[in-house]
Design a protein around this motif. Structure first.
Motif, PDB file in Angstrom:
ATOM      1  N   GLU A  45     -13.531   9.046   9.326  1.00 48.44           N
ATOM      2  CA  GLU A  45     -14.173   9.383   8.047  1.00 48.44           C
ATOM      3  C   GLU A  45     -13.716   8.428   6.950  1.00 48.44           C
ATOM      4  O   GLU A  45     -14.522   7.985   6.122  1.00 48.44           O
ATOM      5  CB  GLU A  45     -13.834  10.824   7.652  1.00 48.44           C
ATOM      6  CG  GLU A  45     -14.518  11.882   8.512  1.00 48.44           C
ATOM      7  CD  GLU A  45     -14.081  13.283   8.128  1.00 48.44           C
ATOM      8  OE1 GLU A  45     -13.023  13.409   7.464  1.00 48.44           O
ATOM      9  OE2 GLU A  45     -14.784  14.239   8.483  1.00 48.44           O
ATOM     10  N   ALA A  46     -12.399   8.129   6.937  1.00 52.36           N
ATOM     11  CA  ALA A  46     -11.880   7.215   5.914  1.00 52.36           C
ATOM     12  C   ALA A  46     -12.498   5.829   6.048  1.00 52.36           C
ATOM     13  O   ALA A  46     -12.904   5.214   5.050  1.00 52.36           O
ATOM     14  CB  ALA A  46     -10.356   7.134   6.023  1.00 52.36           C
ATOM     15  N   LEU A  47     -12.606   5.337   7.288  1.00 51.25           N
ATOM     16  CA  LEU A  47     -13.201   4.013   7.513  1.00 51.25           C
ATOM     17  C   LEU A  47     -14.678   4.007   7.134  1.00 51.25           C
ATOM     18  O   LEU A  47     -15.190   3.000   6.625  1.00 51.25           O
ATOM     19  CB  LEU A  47     -13.021   3.590   8.975  1.00 51.25           C
ATOM     20  CG  LEU A  47     -11.593   3.245   9.407  1.00 51.25           C
ATOM     21  CD1 LEU A  47     -11.547   2.944  10.901  1.00 51.25           C
ATOM     22  CD2 LEU A  47     -11.055   2.055   8.620  1.00 51.25           C
ATOM     23  N   ALA A  92     -17.876  14.188   2.230  1.00 49.88           N
ATOM     24  CA  ALA A  92     -16.694  13.642   1.551  1.00 49.88           C
ATOM     25  C   ALA A  92     -15.520  13.757   2.507  1.00 49.88           C
ATOM     26  O   ALA A  92     -15.467  14.673   3.346  1.00 49.88           O
ATOM     27  CB  ALA A  92     -16.403  14.391   0.260  1.00 49.88           C
ATOM     28  N   ILE A  93     -14.583  12.821   2.403  1.00 50.64           N
ATOM     29  CA  ILE A  93     -13.399  12.886   3.263  1.00 50.64           C
ATOM     30  C   ILE A  93     -12.647  14.183   3.001  1.00 50.64           C
ATOM     31  O   ILE A  93     -12.205  14.864   3.918  1.00 50.64           O
ATOM     32  CB  ILE A  93     -12.486  11.667   3.022  1.00 50.64           C
ATOM     33  CG1 ILE A  93     -13.232  10.372   3.362  1.00 50.64           C
ATOM     34  CG2 ILE A  93     -11.214  11.766   3.852  1.00 50.64           C
ATOM     35  CD1 ILE A  93     -12.469   9.111   3.005  1.00 50.64           C
ATOM     36  N   ALA A 107      -6.796   2.440  -6.178  1.00 52.70           N
ATOM     37  CA  ALA A 107      -8.246   2.282  -6.332  1.00 52.70           C
ATOM     38  C   ALA A 107      -8.989   2.734  -5.080  1.00 52.70           C
ATOM     39  O   ALA A 107     -10.116   3.235  -5.169  1.00 52.70           O
ATOM     40  CB  ALA A 107      -8.582   0.827  -6.651  1.00 52.70           C
ATOM     41  N   VAL A 108      -8.360   2.578  -3.914  1.00 49.74           N
ATOM     42  CA  VAL A 108      -9.026   2.939  -2.652  1.00 49.74           C
ATOM     43  C   VAL A 108      -8.915   4.439  -2.364  1.00 49.74           C
ATOM     44  O   VAL A 108      -9.906   5.090  -1.995  1.00 49.74           O
ATOM     45  CB  VAL A 108      -8.438   2.119  -1.485  1.00 49.74           C
ATOM     46  CG1 VAL A 108      -8.944   2.636  -0.148  1.00 49.74           C
ATOM     47  CG2 VAL A 108      -8.811   0.651  -1.641  1.00 49.74           C
ATOM     48  N   ILE A 109      -7.703   5.017  -2.564  1.00 52.61           N
ATOM     49  CA  ILE A 109      -7.523   6.427  -2.177  1.00 52.61           C
ATOM     50  C   ILE A 109      -8.291   7.369  -3.100  1.00 52.61           C
ATOM     51  O   ILE A 109      -8.509   8.531  -2.743  1.00 52.61           O
ATOM     52  CB  ILE A 109      -6.029   6.827  -2.132  1.00 52.61           C
ATOM     53  CG1 ILE A 109      -5.409   6.752  -3.532  1.00 52.61           C
ATOM     54  CG2 ILE A 109      -5.271   5.984  -1.144  1.00 52.61           C
ATOM     55  CD1 ILE A 109      -3.986   7.280  -3.569  1.00 52.61           C
ATOM     56  N   ALA A 110      -8.710   6.888  -4.255  1.00 55.41           N
ATOM     57  CA  ALA A 110      -9.519   7.743  -5.138  1.00 55.41           C
ATOM     58  C   ALA A 110     -10.846   8.123  -4.490  1.00 55.41           C
ATOM     59  O   ALA A 110     -11.449   9.147  -4.831  1.00 55.41           O
ATOM     60  CB  ALA A 110      -9.766   7.036  -6.467  1.00 55.41           C
ATOM     61  N   TRP A 111     -11.307   7.313  -3.527  1.00 54.59           N
ATOM     62  CA  TRP A 111     -12.598   7.564  -2.876  1.00 54.59           C
ATOM     63  C   TRP A 111     -12.543   8.737  -1.898  1.00 54.59           C
ATOM     64  O   TRP A 111     -13.577   9.136  -1.364  1.00 54.59           O
ATOM     65  CB  TRP A 111     -13.074   6.316  -2.139  1.00 54.59           C
ATOM     66  CG  TRP A 111     -13.652   5.304  -3.057  1.00 54.59           C
ATOM     67  CD1 TRP A 111     -12.987   4.322  -3.723  1.00 54.59           C
ATOM     68  CD2 TRP A 111     -15.023   5.205  -3.454  1.00 54.59           C
ATOM     69  NE1 TRP A 111     -13.858   3.618  -4.512  1.00 54.59           N
ATOM     70  CE2 TRP A 111     -15.104   4.130  -4.364  1.00 54.59           C
ATOM     71  CE3 TRP A 111     -16.171   5.915  -3.134  1.00 54.59           C
ATOM     72  CZ2 TRP A 111     -16.318   3.752  -4.945  1.00 54.59           C
ATOM     73  CZ3 TRP A 111     -17.379   5.552  -3.706  1.00 54.59           C
ATOM     74  CH2 TRP A 111     -17.433   4.473  -4.604  1.00 54.59           C
ATOM     75  N   ALA A 112     -11.355   9.321  -1.696  1.00 54.19           N
ATOM     76  CA  ALA A 112     -11.227  10.420  -0.735  1.00 54.19           C
ATOM     77  C   ALA A 112     -12.068  11.626  -1.114  1.00 54.19           C
ATOM     78  O   ALA A 112     -12.486  12.400  -0.243  1.00 54.19           O
ATOM     79  CB  ALA A 112      -9.758  10.819  -0.591  1.00 54.19           C
TER      80      ALA A 112
END
Length: 338
Positions: A18-20, A109-110, A95-100
């Motif tokens: 899911e994260a990828l 959504a993750i 900046a990346v982990i905010a997309w979780a």
């Protein structure tokens, strides 16, 4: 199959997948956002932009990435080496982990948590630490001044962004991002909350250090600001963090005010297009405005930047918050009201 997903290993594999599924498209979009920005700015300035590497210059982002990876990482002799290298990783990682918690479709959504807005607000507040650490660890007055500018700027405009979010939350009655989108099935919040939509967009420009609010990178007085001592992939991570934050702010604008994955008007011809396509399309439109503003408006002075944040946006967002709450109470539109 159910046994596989009940197993801790299966859950881990599913979470990674899911994260990828979210991170890889975001990174590809970020790479081509640099290409799109150069093309749009070139069109504004009556130039051609990238047109050599690959057909229509489409391989230019990959050429830039290879160039960055092949350069030497120079660490200043007087710097705090561990913090110097940690700062860009922290900025990009946040900046990346905010997309979780960002939903790209209904339930997609993750982590579809009930406090998604608070999670995003916490992550965006932590983002300033990477910049402050970079400015301090560089052992350079130019870098430190740029970091202090960025800290004051981000804190100032986060206050306005917070009040804008509260206006939206009053209309929804939930901190869940999925619920915020579903609450806009009748009307997108950009219409009844239009002043807050404008404040949120402009505050997003300041929050991501974009022109005309790119004061932390004022070339005329402090060279390149907080990352003036950085090179190679350490510099690239700051670059990636800025563009990933741009896409994140565009996604937030879409979710809070433009109906997220919902089709316009909810009528038949538009609903044939899948929700994720609408979501990406809205992000692209907001990103175009990010770039258009950069090519159109001159840079603000720092006193003008602070005045806009504290003397214009803060009173306006507070006033609109009170008016929104009053209107919802007066007409009995408060969500979850018995």
């Amino acid at each position: 199959m159910s046994f596989f997903f009940d197993n801790p290993l299966g859950i881990t594999i599913l979470t990674v997948a899911e994260a990828l599924a979210i991170i890889v498209p975001v990174l590809i979009m970020m790479a081509y956002l640099t290409y799109a920005e150069r093309k749009v700015l070139a069109a504004i300035q009556l130039r051609k932009g990238p047109n050599v590497v690959g057909p229509f210059g489409l391989w230019q982002p990959f050429a830039d990435a290879i160039k960055m990876m092949m350069k030497e990482t120079v660490v200043p002799a007087g710097s705090n080496k561990m913090l110097f290298l940690l700062a860009p990783m922290l900025t990009f990682g946040l900046a990346v982990i905010a997309w979780a918690v960002i939903p790209v479709n209904d339930g997609w959504a993750i982590a579809n948590i009930n406090v998604g807005i608070l999670y995003l607000f916490a992550i965006s507040s932590l983002g300033v630490y990477g910049i402050i650490i970079a400015g301090w660890a560089s052992n350079s007055k130019y870098a430190f001044l740029g970091a202090m500018r960025s800290a004051a700027q981000m804190v100032s405009y986060e206050v306005s962004i917070g009040f804008v979010m509260v206006c939206v939350l009053l209309c929804v009655g939930s901190l869940n991002l999925n619920d915020i989108v579903l609450a806009q099935q009748r009307v997108w919040f950009c219409l009844p909350l239009f002043p807050m939509f404008v404040v949120f967009f402009i505050s997003g420009l300041a929050e991501t250090n974009r022109a005309p609010f790119d004061l932390p990178e004022g070339e005329s007085e402090i060279v390149a600001g907080f990352f003036v001592e950085y090179s190679s992939m350490a510099f690239a991570l700051f670059f990636l963090g800025e563009y990933t934050n741009m896409i994140l702010m565009s996604a937030m604008t879409s979710i809070l005010f433009l109906g997220g994955w919902l089709a316009p008007f909810g009528v038949e011809p538009f609903t044939w297009i899948p929700g994720p396509i609408w979501f990406i399309g809205k992000i692209v439109v907001v990103l175009f405005f990010f770039i258009w503003v950069r090519g159109t408006f001159p840079r603000y002075r720092y006193d003008q930047l602070m005045r806009l944040g504290w003397k214009v946006f803060l009173p306006l967002s507070l006033l609109w918050l009170v008016l929104t709450a009053g209107a919802l109470m007066l007409f009995g539109w408060l969500p979850n009201a018995a």
